[in-house]
Design a protein around this motif. Sequence first.
Motif, PDB file in Angstrom:
ATOM      1  N   SER A   1       1.640  -2.928   4.911  1.00 12.39           N
ATOM      2  CA  SER A   1       2.862  -2.936   5.713  1.00 12.39           C
ATOM      3  C   SER A   1       3.033  -1.617   6.468  1.00 12.39           C
ATOM      4  N   LYS A   2       2.763  -0.515   5.793  1.00 12.85           N
ATOM      5  CA  LYS A   2       2.857   0.798   6.439  1.00 12.85           C
ATOM      6  C   LYS A   2       1.874   0.900   7.603  1.00 12.85           C
ATOM      7  N   LEU A   3       0.674   0.370   7.392  1.00 14.38           N
ATOM      8  CA  LEU A   3      -0.327   0.387   8.454  1.00 14.38           C
ATOM      9  C   LEU A   3       0.082  -0.521   9.617  1.00 14.38           C
ATOM     10  N   ALA A   4       0.638  -1.692   9.275  1.00 10.64           N
ATOM     11  CA  ALA A   4       1.055  -2.629  10.322  1.00 10.64           C
ATOM     12  C   ALA A   4       2.166  -2.046  11.183  1.00 10.64           C
ATOM     13  N   GLU A   5       3.042  -1.257  10.574  1.00  2.99           N
ATOM     14  CA  GLU A   5       4.122  -0.616  11.337  1.00  2.99           C
ATOM     15  C   GLU A   5       3.565   0.391  12.342  1.00  2.99           C
ATOM     16  N   LYS A   6       2.333   0.844  12.099  1.00  2.00           N
ATOM     17  CA  LYS A   6       1.662   1.769  13.032  1.00  2.00           C
ATOM     18  C   LYS A   6       0.699   1.019  13.952  1.00  2.00           C
ATOM     19  N   ASP A   7       0.873  -0.313  14.002  1.00  2.00           N
ATOM     20  CA  ASP A   7       0.067  -1.181  14.873  1.00  2.00           C
ATOM     21  C   ASP A   7      -1.404  -1.224  14.500  1.00  2.00           C
ATOM     22  N   ASP A   8      -1.698  -1.029  13.204  1.00  2.00           N
ATOM     23  CA  ASP A   8      -3.072  -1.182  12.733  1.00  2.00           C
ATOM     24  C   ASP A   8      -3.468  -2.658  12.863  1.00  2.00           C
ATOM     25  N   GLU A   9      -4.518  -2.919  13.618  1.00  2.00           N
ATOM     26  CA  GLU A   9      -4.877  -4.298  13.941  1.00  2.00           C
ATOM     27  C   GLU A   9      -5.232  -5.112  12.707  1.00  2.00           C
ATOM     28  N   LYS A  10      -6.002  -4.526  11.801  1.00  2.00           N
ATOM     29  CA  LYS A  10      -6.412  -5.246  10.594  1.00  2.00           C
ATOM     30  C   LYS A  10      -5.194  -5.615   9.748  1.00  2.00           C
ATOM     31  N   ALA A  11      -4.258  -4.709   9.620  1.00  2.00           N
ATOM     32  CA  ALA A  11      -3.054  -4.970   8.830  1.00  2.00           C
ATOM     33  C   ALA A  11      -2.180  -6.034   9.475  1.00  2.00           C
ATOM     34  N   LEU A  12      -2.075  -5.988  10.791  1.00  2.00           N
ATOM     35  CA  LEU A  12      -1.288  -7.005  11.503  1.00  2.00           C
ATOM     36  C   LEU A  12      -1.893  -8.388  11.324  1.00  2.00           C
ATOM     37  N   VAL A  13      -3.221  -8.452  11.362  1.00  2.00           N
ATOM     38  CA  VAL A  13      -3.912  -9.730  11.137  1.00  2.00           C
ATOM     39  C   VAL A  13      -3.670 -10.233   9.719  1.00  2.00           C
ATOM     40  N   ALA A  14      -3.655  -9.321   8.750  1.00  2.00           N
ATOM     41  CA  ALA A  14      -3.414  -9.694   7.353  1.00  2.00           C
ATOM     42  C   ALA A  14      -2.069 -10.403   7.211  1.00  2.00           C
TER      43      ALA A  14
ATOM     44  N   ASP B   1      -6.688  -9.302  -2.975  1.00  2.00           N
ATOM     45  CA  ASP B   1      -7.954 -10.031  -3.071  1.00  2.00           C
ATOM     46  C   ASP B   1      -8.739 -10.037  -1.752  1.00  2.00           C
ATOM     47  N   HIS B   2      -8.024 -10.096  -0.624  1.00  2.00           N
ATOM     48  CA  HIS B   2      -8.697 -10.267   0.657  1.00  2.00           C
ATOM     49  C   HIS B   2      -8.764  -8.989   1.490  1.00  2.00           C
ATOM     50  N   TYR B   3      -7.912  -8.025   1.153  1.00  2.00           N
ATOM     51  CA  TYR B   3      -7.890  -6.779   1.933  1.00  2.00           C
ATOM     52  C   TYR B   3      -7.993  -5.525   1.061  1.00  2.00           C
ATOM     53  N   GLN B   4      -8.113  -5.742  -0.262  1.00  2.00           N
ATOM     54  CA  GLN B   4      -8.292  -4.631  -1.204  1.00  2.00           C
ATOM     55  C   GLN B   4      -7.212  -3.545  -1.019  1.00  2.00           C
ATOM     56  N   ALA B   5      -6.000  -3.990  -0.738  1.00  2.00           N
ATOM     57  CA  ALA B   5      -4.866  -3.068  -0.585  1.00  2.00           C
ATOM     58  C   ALA B   5      -3.598  -3.824  -0.978  1.00  2.00           C
ATOM     59  N   SER B   6      -2.577  -3.097  -1.327  1.00  2.00           N
ATOM     60  CA  SER B   6      -1.312  -3.739  -1.659  1.00  2.00           C
ATOM     61  C   SER B   6      -0.585  -4.148  -0.376  1.00  2.00           C
ATOM     62  N   GLY B   7       0.340  -5.079  -0.521  1.00  2.00           N
ATOM     63  CA  GLY B   7       1.143  -5.477   0.623  1.00  2.00           C
ATOM     64  C   GLY B   7       1.928  -4.305   1.194  1.00  2.00           C
ATOM     65  N   ALA B   8       2.413  -3.432   0.315  1.00  2.00           N
ATOM     66  CA  ALA B   8       3.184  -2.261   0.767  1.00  2.00           C
ATOM     67  C   ALA B   8       2.308  -1.324   1.595  1.00  2.00           C
ATOM     68  N   GLU B   9       1.064  -1.120   1.150  1.00  2.00           N
ATOM     69  CA  GLU B   9       0.141  -0.249   1.898  1.00  2.00           C
ATOM     70  C   GLU B   9      -0.173  -0.835   3.270  1.00  2.00           C
TER      71      GLU B   9
ATOM     72  N   SER C   1       9.214  -8.725  -3.480  1.00  2.00           N
ATOM     73  CA  SER C   1       8.722  -7.480  -2.885  1.00  2.00           C
ATOM     74  C   SER C   1       8.042  -7.698  -1.532  1.00  2.00           C
ATOM     75  N   VAL C   2       7.314  -8.811  -1.369  1.00  2.00           N
ATOM     76  CA  VAL C   2       6.606  -9.065  -0.107  1.00  2.00           C
ATOM     77  C   VAL C   2       7.597  -9.372   1.020  1.00  2.00           C
ATOM     78  N   ALA C   3       8.801  -9.814   0.659  1.00  2.00           N
ATOM     79  CA  ALA C   3       9.809 -10.126   1.682  1.00  2.00           C
ATOM     80  C   ALA C   3      10.241  -8.891   2.464  1.00  2.00           C
ATOM     81  N   LYS C   4       9.943  -7.696   1.941  1.00  2.00           N
ATOM     82  CA  LYS C   4      10.250  -6.480   2.700  1.00  2.00           C
ATOM     83  C   LYS C   4       9.471  -6.450   4.014  1.00  2.00           C
ATOM     84  N   SER C   5       8.369  -7.191   4.065  1.00  2.00           N
ATOM     85  CA  SER C   5       7.549  -7.273   5.282  1.00  2.00           C
ATOM     86  C   SER C   5       7.788  -8.583   6.035  1.00  2.00           C
ATOM     87  N   TYR C   6       8.934  -9.202   5.793  1.00  2.00           N
ATOM     88  CA  TYR C   6       9.298 -10.494   6.388  1.00  2.00           C
ATOM     89  C   TYR C   6       9.059 -10.533   7.902  1.00  2.00           C
TER      90      TYR C   6
END
Length: 284
Positions: free
Chosen positions: A189-202, A179-187, A231-236
Motif C-alpha cells: 500500500s505504501k508503495l502504491a501510494e508512490k505510484d509503484d507500478e507493481k504495487a498498483l497492479v497487485a 503469497d504472490h508478491y512476498q510483501a504485506s498488504g501494508a507494505e 486491515s486490508v480495507a485501509k487500502s480500499y
Amino acid sequence: MNSSSIVILDIGGTSINAGRYNNGVIEENIIRDFAANADQAAILAFIIFCIDSVKNETTNAIAIGVPCILDIDQGIVFDAINIPAWQNYPLKAALTAHYQCDIYINNDVNCFVAGEHAFGIAKQFTDVVGICLGTGFGSGFVLNNQLYSGHNCSAGEVGGIAYLAATIDDYCSGKFFKDHYQASGAELSKLAEKDDEKALVAFEQFGEHLAKALTNILFVLDPQVIVIGGSVAKSYHLFIDSLWRELAQFPYKNVTENLTIVKSELENAALYGAAHLYLQNKHS
C-alpha cells in the motif's frame, strides 16, 4: 445513565482488542498483540489479563468475538484455524468459572456486521453483508434485520470456497499479497501510494479476485449493502475501482445497480456488535 458495563473482546489471529461498553458507548479499549500459537492455558491467561485491563466495578457481563465457528449456546469454539489450541475448546465454561458472570461468545465477523447494522454505516439497511479482510476472508450476514449465522454458526465461511488454485481465503485476504508478491498488504500500500507500478497492479488484481468472492454472495443473498472492514480495507481506495469493473460482468444488472459497497467507518465495529448481540440475546 446505566451503571452496568460489558467488557467486550475482539479476538483476532494476531491481536486482541479489549474494551468496556456502557450505555451505547465504548468507554475504553486497548489493542494488544496476541500469540495465537500458544497453548490453551497461556491463551486463557492472556484473555483474562486483557479482560482485567478494562474491567471495573460496574462490569456485569463479558461479550467476545472469536475467529472461528462455535456453539453459541455452550460457548464451545471449534476448529480455530489461526488459534491451533482451540479445537472443541469450552471457552465460555473456562471464563464463567473465573468470573462468575454472564459470558456471551459469537463469531468475530458476526459481531462486525451486527455492529455496522446497529451503530454504523449500514444502519438504514435491512439486508447487510459484512466482509472482514485480514489474515483471512470473513463474512457475516444480517437478513431482514436479523443476524443470520446458520444452524452451526457456519454461515459466512465463504473464505473456504474453492477458487482458482486454492480458496477465496488465499486470494481475497492479506495472504494474497504475501503469497504472490512476498510483501504485506501494508507494505504494498505504501508503495502504491508512490505510484509503484507493481504495487498498483497487485491491488488491481486483488480487487478482481474480491469481486469473484462477492459474486458468490450476490448469487446467494442479493444484499442491499456490503460493508468492507479489516486491515486490508485501509487500502480500499486502491482496489475498489477494479472490483466494480469486475462486478460489471455479473449477469443480473439490477442486482449490481441497486448494490451499495462501502468501507467501514465505524471504529471498533466488532466490539459494538459483541455488546449489541449480548444484549439482544439477554432480552430475547
